[in-house]
Scaffold this active site. Structure first.
Site, mmCIF file in Angstrom:
data_model
loop_
_atom_site.group_PDB
_atom_site.id
_atom_site.type_symbol
_atom_site.label_atom_id
_atom_site.label_comp_id
_atom_site.label_asym_id
_atom_site.label_seq_id
_atom_site.Cartn_x
_atom_site.Cartn_y
_atom_site.Cartn_z
ATOM 1 N N CYS A 78 76.661 39.904 3.443
ATOM 2 C CA CYS A 78 77.831 39.851 4.339
ATOM 3 C C CYS A 78 78.810 41.016 4.301
ATOM 4 C CB CYS A 78 78.617 38.577 4.074
ATOM 5 S SG CYS A 78 77.645 37.069 4.147
ATOM 6 N N HIS A 137 86.276 38.935 5.601
ATOM 7 C CA HIS A 137 85.401 39.272 4.470
ATOM 8 C C HIS A 137 85.250 40.761 4.172
ATOM 9 C CE1 HIS A 137 81.605 38.042 2.004
ATOM 10 N NE2 HIS A 137 82.716 38.032 1.270
HETATM 11 CA CA CA Z 1 76.016 37.071 6.054
#
Ligand code: CA
Length: 474
Positions: A78, A137
């Site tokens: 991610c 994120h």
């Molecule tokens: Ca991901």
């Protein structure tokens, strides 16, 4: 606004008087929506061959544009993948190699630094109104949140995952709108909440060019969905896959709603939509076939993703583009389309794809690189060849992706020269990177020192994995 349009018309007329008139786009710069899903497998969309998960809206949009059948992201999980996409740079250039350590009181040195130019900032310079919706994120600290990185508007959560019901379990899993926590009473199912926020944003900003970075956290864990979506995947026998499929279906229905909004407002033809997943699908529930491996690995299954671009006014429809492209190409492509000049941003590692889509003989990339775990693992793709230094397999592998797309047959022993060439190319590329600024997954691994990292990491690993990993670590 009227003045701005007038200015743009003058600009177009000016360029029409110049020599290269054929290259000039005579229209208002398009609205741009980048839709990112999370951990969705390459084949978990109808346009790549899924037959069990209904994705009719994504399939229709893909057909209205160009599908990238060899579309890569710059990292197999991610946070680093998003850092690459948003900056248009290999994230190893600025040490964003790993997921963020999960700690509420993270410091502002962990995440994509403000000194990096994000696509939001570049598009703002071109007069765009910008919005980030969904999972962030790439910086937990409030100083690194979307509103500080070129986004006028932000609705979403700072961390890497959260429950889909909006329970503010901790700071990283709380839904914020422009820095203020959103009352859970105003949330329903997160995928729907993100869709609705995008629709509302379009409603309010349809008179000017807008950019939406819509980063659904679906179908990332936890496996949570609604009865409505589950109804559409109840035919899938495997319960986990059925829930996962329902989560994908929720995104698809959301994308359909956004598309209908664009049509109703008469701005569909001049809105560019990019769709991709941030990395390969996760083990067990996702389908990455025919690619080997899954999220976290540098086999094709970890880094090749469902990927398309559609824009009636500027991108060919009903087309499958087979040459390898990268998520890093999104920034320069969009910047040029928006009226900017990617050549003025020499830090960018990607290419403007538009000229290549019209000229298939020339490939956008001679070489593509991946650095994972701070270089303990890496991969290089050149033409049909892919070199993969696998920490888990304990060796350097070589595949011919043309003959062996599944990466089943390691041909390293008979191609020593090729290995040498690709290793050299990697070393040259890596010499322009910096060491990872932090390591994951454990906060105690926030070390910049390799030796300490190996020691600490070994202590936190399962003995079986440790044995495999150690073969190639030193
Ligand atoms: Ca991901």
């Amino acid at each position: 606004m009227v003045l701005k349009n007038y200015f743009f018309l003058i600009l177009v007329l000016f360029f029409l008087g110049c020599k290269n008139t054929s290259e000039i786009q005579v229209s208002k710069p398009p609205n741009i929506i980048v839709i990112l899903t999370d951990d969705q497998g390459w084949r978990d969309v109808g346009f790549n061959g899924a037959t069990d998960i209904p994705t009719k809206n994504l399939d229709r949009l893909a057909k209205e544009g160009t599908i990238f059948s060899n579309g890569y992201v710059s990292h197999p999980y991610c946070s680093p993948s998003r850092a690459g996409l948003l900056t248009g740079r290999y994230q190893a250039r600025f040490g964003h190699d790993c997921n963020l350590p999960y700690k509420d009181d993270n410091d502002a040195s962990i995440g994509t630094p403000l000194s990096e130019i994000m696509i939001s900032e570049a598009l703002k310079k071109q007069g765009y109104t910008t919005s980030a919706i969904g999972k962030w994120h790439v910086g937990d600290h409030p100083d690194l949140h979307p509103n500080k990185q070129g986004f006028d508007h932000w609705f979403g959560f700072p961390g890497g995952n959260t429950n889909y019901w909006g329970f503010p379990e901790n700071y990283l899993k709380t839904i914020y709108r422009n820095g203020k926590p959103v009352d859970r009473k105003n949330l329903s199912y997160l995928t729907d909440d993100f869709t609705n926020e995008a629709v509302n944003f379009i409603d309010k900003n349809d008179d000017k060019p807008f950019f939406i970075y819509l980063a659904y956290n679906a179908p990332h864990a936890p496996d949570q969905t609604t009865k409505k979506y589950l109804e559409n995947t109840k035919h899938i026998e495997n319960a986990e896959r059925s829930i996962y499929g329902a989560m994908v279906n929720g995104v698809d229905i959301g994308v359909g709603k956004i598309d209908s909004t664009l049509v109703a407002k008469g701005i569909k033809d001049n809105t560019l939509i990019v769709f991709l997943s941030d990395n390969g699908g996760r083990k067990k529930v996702a389908d990455n076939q025919p690619n080997r491996g899954y999220k976290g690995m540098l086999f094709e299954g970890g880094i090749k993703v469902p990927f398309f671009m559609t824009w009636k006014n500027g991108i060919k429809n009903d087309k499958i583009y087979k040459n390898p492209v990268s998520a890093l190409d999104i920034f320069p492509t969009l910047l040029n389309i928006a009226g900017g000049n990617a050549k003025d941003e020499p830090q960018l590692d990607g290419k403007d794809l538009l000229p290549y889509l019209n000229n298939e003989t020339e490939k956008p990339h001679n070489l593509l690189f991946w650095r994972s775990s701070g270089g303990f693992e890496y991969a290089v793709r050149k033409d049909n060849f892919k070199l993969y230094k696998s920490a888990f397999k304990g060796k350097t592998l070589l595949f011919d992706l043309e003959k062996d797309p599944n990466e089943n047959f390691d041909i390293s022993d008979e191609n020593v020269t090729k290995i040498k060439e690709l290793n050299k190319a990697y070393a040259n590329w890596d010499s322009k990177n910096i060491n990872p600024n932090w390591y994951d997954p454990h906060p105690e691994n926030v070390l910049k020192d390799k030796e300490n990292y190996i020691k600490k990491r070994n202590n936190s690993l399962h003995p079986k994995i440790k044995k495999k990993l150690n073969k190639n670590l030193n």
